[in-house]
Design a protein around this motif. Structure first.
Motif, PDB file in Angstrom:
ATOM      1  N   PRO A 386       0.792  -1.239   0.000  1.00  0.00           N
ATOM      2  CA  PRO A 386       0.000   0.000   0.000  1.00  0.00           C
ATOM      3  C   PRO A 386       0.822   1.286   0.000  1.00  0.00           C
ATOM      4  CG  PRO A 386       0.034  -0.960   2.178  1.00  0.00           C
ATOM      5  CD  PRO A 386       0.707  -1.942   1.281  1.00  0.00           C
ATOM      6  N   ASP A 387       2.125   1.212   0.225  1.00  0.00           N
ATOM      7  CA  ASP A 387       2.935   2.424   0.326  1.00  0.00           C
ATOM      8  C   ASP A 387       3.868   2.610  -0.869  1.00  0.00           C
ATOM      9  OD1 ASP A 387       1.865   3.078   2.868  1.00  0.00           O
ATOM     10  OD2 ASP A 387       3.185   1.613   3.800  1.00  0.00           O
ATOM     11  N   SER A 388       3.538   2.009  -2.010  1.00  0.00           N
ATOM     12  CA  SER A 388       4.390   2.145  -3.195  1.00  0.00           C
ATOM     13  C   SER A 388       3.535   2.396  -4.419  1.00  0.00           C
ATOM     14  CB  SER A 388       5.223   0.868  -3.389  1.00  0.00           C
ATOM     15  OG  SER A 388       5.996   0.946  -4.550  1.00  0.00           O
ATOM     16  N   ARG A 389       3.896   3.429  -5.175  1.00  0.00           N
ATOM     17  CA  ARG A 389       3.127   3.767  -6.374  1.00  0.00           C
ATOM     18  C   ARG A 389       3.656   3.072  -7.618  1.00  0.00           C
ATOM     19  NH1 ARG A 389       2.089  10.334  -5.725  1.00  0.00           N
ATOM     20  NH2 ARG A 389       0.909  10.192  -3.763  1.00  0.00           N
ATOM     21  N   ASP A 390       4.953   2.696  -7.606  1.00  0.00           N
ATOM     22  CA  ASP A 390       5.504   2.110  -8.826  1.00  0.00           C
ATOM     23  C   ASP A 390       5.127   0.640  -9.005  1.00  0.00           C
ATOM     24  OD1 ASP A 390       7.067   0.764  -7.000  1.00  0.00           O
ATOM     25  OD2 ASP A 390       8.908   1.844  -7.477  1.00  0.00           O
ATOM     26  N   SER A 417      17.998  -1.618   7.516  1.00  0.00           N
ATOM     27  CA  SER A 417      16.772  -2.154   8.110  1.00  0.00           C
ATOM     28  C   SER A 417      15.729  -1.079   8.359  1.00  0.00           C
ATOM     29  CB  SER A 417      17.104  -2.875   9.425  1.00  0.00           C
ATOM     30  OG  SER A 417      17.690  -1.978  10.345  1.00  0.00           O
ATOM     31  N   SER A 418      16.159   0.133   8.643  1.00  0.00           N
ATOM     32  CA  SER A 418      15.194   1.193   8.912  1.00  0.00           C
ATOM     33  C   SER A 418      14.555   1.711   7.628  1.00  0.00           C
ATOM     34  CB  SER A 418      15.883   2.355   9.646  1.00  0.00           C
ATOM     35  OG  SER A 418      16.895   2.925   8.828  1.00  0.00           O
ATOM     36  N   LEU A 423      10.196   3.862   4.673  1.00  0.00           N
ATOM     37  CA  LEU A 423       9.530   3.993   3.383  1.00  0.00           C
ATOM     38  C   LEU A 423       8.156   3.331   3.377  1.00  0.00           C
ATOM     39  CD1 LEU A 423      12.516   3.310   0.969  1.00  0.00           C
ATOM     40  CD2 LEU A 423      11.561   5.525   1.636  1.00  0.00           C
ATOM     41  N   LYS A 424       8.050   2.240   4.126  1.00  0.00           N
ATOM     42  CA  LYS A 424       6.817   1.463   4.093  1.00  0.00           C
ATOM     43  C   LYS A 424       6.483   0.936   5.484  1.00  0.00           C
ATOM     44  CE  LYS A 424       7.718  -0.332  -0.578  1.00  0.00           C
ATOM     45  NZ  LYS A 424       7.829  -1.549  -1.407  1.00  0.00           N
ATOM     46  N   ARG A 425       5.201   0.751   5.708  1.00  0.00           N
ATOM     47  CA  ARG A 425       4.783   0.093   6.939  1.00  0.00           C
ATOM     48  C   ARG A 425       5.032  -1.410   6.861  1.00  0.00           C
ATOM     49  NH1 ARG A 425      -1.193   2.107   6.464  1.00  0.00           N
ATOM     50  NH2 ARG A 425      -0.457   2.177   4.294  1.00  0.00           N
TER      51      ARG A 425
END
Length: 533
Positions: A386-390, A417-418, A423-425
């Motif tokens: 859900p947190d990526s548009r590409d 790791s962070s 960038l994403k949950r």
């Protein structure tokens, strides 16, 4: 900190208290207490969180077991402590950390492991009830209860063994039966002296003890205890001139032949034991109804499997069990024929008409058979991101259920790791079972250990897009199955926390943290297997 939590704990434990053992046994009554720096006191708060309420006992390894309370979460806990800490506590802490990563309803939950140098302690679940050792002091268990205990322990070991670990401390003192009927296994060891095979054979020892009240292993009646000595002792088995233990049926009347054979097979070094999961499946098959036994959710309900599949243990070489069950079927058939013959006439009334056998066309009145657990077919899968548009990482979802563990779906490689968290949950694999099913377990095979993940469920269906994935995640996060895995040290995650009365169709394996791999952070999902009916 004041010990205000004490009264609430007393209320929680009212009506019975288990001996919260560290090694599953009390120390010898003749052993003098050793006092040194780091000795705990009632009312003391450890790590600014765990208040000590009452000293319960010392175990044979010299560790103190306290009843306590987590003042943050307001729940009772058991605190297993040794002092000093440091190197002398390494094995205890390592075992606790490893055990904390295996989540199963028949394993005692481990909450914390802390080393303060002058002392070290493990904080784990408090169980109201009694140990198997204590329960049997009032008399051996009947076949139904003994089988239930054996099945619960074998199921717990199957979860431990699936991670590649060994429990190494299975005996009547580490098996606890809570007041609500839950059977749990506690206090794993990692001293390298045991194997998965010895864990399985130890289940035979538990069955023998539950059925007879005697311990069959000559090499070590219990760790740190000697047969016939001290309150931790368990009576040694009755033996013949050669030192062989008598079978349970020779010690006590009424033990079923199949259970006697299974127990002795597990104790026989000449008979190869089954794996723990096969043993758990065999014990679950045994139909030993005991309506008076404590009701329990999970693997302690017994019903005979009525499908065409053979016994897993018989297929693995459990010859005696297969013969025992076959013998029982023959006896039942003979009894049925005799009964039908007896219905052919009435000695007191020779003129009475013979009772006709029921027509083959008559509808069956017996209850439907218990469904056989099997691998459920996954009809569809997709990647939730859900947190990526590409949408670069949503390909290859079909590889997670193609039956080939050599290839699967994987994330991209992240720099640190962070980065995944910033960038994403997270990311996940959504699966569709094609219809509603009773689900027993979900096993996920991963490419690399060290991942954190959880299993979710829901009913939401949405298009494969950033917005659609967000809708699914939001709905599914409300329904977790069991407990999440945190930095899991194995490559297999098994989720068992399903409601037996609920049906499931959609599941989401949700990854929250990536493990280190090849200079970055990446995870592959090789295969997902769902079992149910």
């Amino acid at each position: 900190m004041p010990s205000s939590a004490g009264p609430s704990i007393d209320k929680i434990t009212e009506g019975g208290r288990v001996t919260q053992v560290g090694e599953g046994q009390d120390a010898d009554e003749t052993t003098p207490p050793v006092m040194t720096f780091g000795a705990p006191t009632a009312g003391e708060v450890l790590a600014e969180r765990y208040e000590l309420v009452e000293h319960i006992n010392n175990d044979s390894a010299g560790r103190l077991v306290w009843r306590g309370v987590d003042v943050v979460l307001r729940r009772p806990v058991a605190v297993v402590m040794r002092y000093p800490g440091g190197d002398s506590a390494t094995e205890m802490l390592q075992a606790a950390v490893a055990a904390s990563r295996v989540i199963h309803p028949n394993l005692v939950g481990v909450y914390d492991a802390i080393d303060e140098d002058e002392r070290a302690y493990v904080v784990r679940e408090w169980v109201d009830g009694q140990s198997l050792r204590e329960m049997v002091t009032s008399g051996p268990l009947d076949a139904g209860r003994a089988t239930a205990v054996g099945n619960a322990v074998a199921s717990a070991l199957a979860a431990v063994h699936a991670t590649g670990m060994v429990h190494g401390n299975v005996h009547p003192g580490t098996v606890m039966i809570s007041d609500d009927g839950r059977v749990v296994l506690a206090d794993a060891r990692t001293d390298g002296a045991d194997s998965q095979e010895s864990d399985v054979r130890a289940v035979g020892g538990l069955l023998y003890f539950a059925l007879t009240g005697h311990w069959p292993h000559t090499e070590a009646p219990l760790r740190g205890a000697t047969a016939g000595h001290g309150r931790a002792a368990i009576p040694d088995a009755v033996r013949d001139a050669g030192g062989a233990a008598a079978a349970p049926r020779q010690v006590r009347a009424g033990v079923p032949a199949y259970l006697d054979d299974l127990t002795m097979d597990l104790l026989d070094g000449e008979v190869a034991p089954p794996s723990s999961d096969v043993l758990a499946a065999e014990l679950a098959r045994l139909d030993v109804p005991d309506e008076d036994y404590l009701d329990n959710s999970g693997p302690l309900r017994f019903a005979a499997e009525t499908g065409d599949e053979p016994s897993p243990l018989a297929a693995a070489g459990g010859r005696k069990v297969a013969l025992g069950i076959a013998g029982l079927l023959v006896v039942a058939l003979v009894g049925l024929l005799v009964g039908i013959s007896a219905l052919g006439g009435d000695e007191e009334n020779p003129q009475a008409e013979p009772v006709a056998a029921p027509s083959s066309s008559a509808p069956a009145t017996e209850e439907p058979p218990t469904p056989t657990v099997r691998n459920l077919k996954i009809s569809d899968a997709r990647i939730i991101d859900p947190d990526s548009r590409d949408r670069a990482e949503v390909r290859d979802a079909e590889k997670v259920f193609d039956g080939n563990q050599d290839e699967g779906w994987s994330t991209q490689t992240y720099r640190n790791s962070s980065n995944f968290g910033n960038l994403k949950r997270g990311m996940g694999v959504w699966i569709d079972l094609g219809g509603e099913h009773n689900v027993r377990s979900v096993q996920v095979n991963l490419s690399t250990p060290g991942a954190s993940a959880e299993l979710l469920t829901g009913t939401a269906v949405a298009p494969s897009s950033e917005t659609g994935d967000e809708q699914i995640l939001t709905a599914f996060l409300k329904n977790r199955i069991g407990q999440p895995f945190e930095e899991h040290d194995g490559t297999t995650m098994t989720f068992n926390g399903f409601d037996a009365d609920q049906k499931y169709r959609y599941l989401l394996f949700w990854i929250t943290d990536l493990p280190q791999s090849n200079g970055g952070y990446k995870l592959g999902v090789q295969e997902i297997t769902v079992q149910g009916s």
